[in-house]
Design an enzyme around this catalytic site. Structure first.
Site, mmCIF file in Angstrom:
data_model
loop_
_atom_site.group_PDB
_atom_site.id
_atom_site.type_symbol
_atom_site.label_atom_id
_atom_site.label_comp_id
_atom_site.label_asym_id
_atom_site.label_seq_id
_atom_site.Cartn_x
_atom_site.Cartn_y
_atom_site.Cartn_z
ATOM 1 N N SER A 1 -7.086 31.915 16.923
ATOM 2 C CA SER A 1 -7.966 33.425 17.182
ATOM 3 C C SER A 1 -9.594 33.678 18.067
ATOM 4 O O SER A 1 -10.037 32.045 18.129
ATOM 5 C CB SER A 1 -8.108 34.220 15.867
ATOM 6 O OG SER A 1 -8.841 35.798 16.630
ATOM 7 N N TYR B 1 -11.275 35.325 7.567
ATOM 8 C CA TYR B 1 -10.421 35.139 8.338
ATOM 9 C C TYR B 1 -10.414 34.114 9.928
ATOM 10 O O TYR B 1 -10.073 33.348 10.283
ATOM 11 C CB TYR B 1 -9.445 37.207 9.197
ATOM 12 C CG TYR B 1 -8.718 36.693 10.042
ATOM 13 C CD1 TYR B 1 -7.452 36.524 10.114
ATOM 14 C CD2 TYR B 1 -9.211 36.317 11.766
ATOM 15 C CE1 TYR B 1 -7.040 35.935 11.146
ATOM 16 C CE2 TYR B 1 -8.407 36.506 12.765
ATOM 17 C CZ TYR B 1 -7.090 35.781 12.782
ATOM 18 O OH TYR B 1 -6.679 36.884 13.686
#
Length: 259
Positions: free
Chosen positions: A137, A151
């Protein structure tokens, strides 16, 4: 895709293949003639995969179940695509992240890839060929402290693990590549935009703008679509990308503002 990517007959494992990017990857690889095994917690109403295995990959047992299914049904694997990821962390910054929340983020975003690679890599090494793609990501370098610290940290760990793995196994015939998406217009992100739009008294496009503004803007003016991410993954998994390994490809519409 019009280019022949020579993926016919390839044995492919796609994690989280029933929604969003994972579903797009399964559909594309099936269309290109690959044999696809995919997995998620719940049986989908429809899938283009050849084989579906219901499993919770946040557990050791779930990863073992899927790895054994790959070996049983395919006799091994040529391409592994780790799409699984996400976050359930509440807003509130670091103070909202207790021990259990940190562990959940690692169990979802890092450890399934580690466990499945560990189980299936020996077969790839014995055939001296294979491709592993880890979906990371852009938040590993552009974290949002209000809600995605854990995250982002887990995805950063996945990226570092992926790079190290590539240095170890690329000389033995197995390529390891990372794909780092920005905001993708998946079912979950559509629901988020709609919820934000309702709260702000605007429409869906207004809700999308709220999300894009929170990211500092997206120069192309829209999120990526799942099939666009799948197209990149298919190319990187193909023999057309035979000298690409150990690197990360960002697909974010220009969101990350630095070189």
């Amino acid at each position: 895709m019009s280019m022949n990517l020579e993926l016919q007959g390839k044995r492919v494992l796609v994690t989280a293949g029933t929604k969003g990017v994972g579903k797009a990857v399964v559909s594309l690889f099936s269309e290109l003639g690959a044999k696809v095994l995919t997995t998620a917690r719940k049986q989908p109403t429809d899938t283009s995969a050849d084989i579906f295995v219901a499993a919770d990959l946040t557990t050791v047992e779930g990863c073992d179940l899927v790895a054994n299914a790959v070996i049983t049904h395919f006799g091994g694997v040529d391409i592994i695509i780790h799409v699984l990821g996400g976050s359930s962390a509440p807003a509130g910054g670091f103070a909202a992240l207790d021990e259990d929340q940190w562990q959940r983020e690692l169990n979802l975003n890092l450890l399934p890839a580690v466990r499945l690679d560990r189980a299936l890599l020996p077969g790839m090494l014995s055939q001296e060929a294979g491709v592993i793609i880890h979906v990371t990501s852009i938040q590993r370098e552009l974290p949002l402290p209000e809600a995605t610290t854990a995250y982002a940290a887990a995805k950063a760990a996945l990226s570092t693990y992926s790079k190290s793995l590539s240095k170890e196994v690329s000389p033995k015939g197995v390529r390891v590549v990372r794909v780092a998406p920005g905001w993708i217009e998946t079912e979950a992100s559509v629901a988020l935009a709609e919820r934000l739009a309702l709260q702000a008294g605007t429409d869906y496009e207004g809700g999308k703008k709220i999300i894009m503004n929170s990211l500092g803007g997206i120069p192309i003016g829209r999120p990526s679509r799942p099939v666009e991410v799948a197209n990149l993954i298919a190319f990187l998994a193909s023999s057309r990308a035979a000298t690409i390994t150990g690197t990360e490809y960002v697909i974010d519409g220009g969101t990350v503002p630095t070189v």
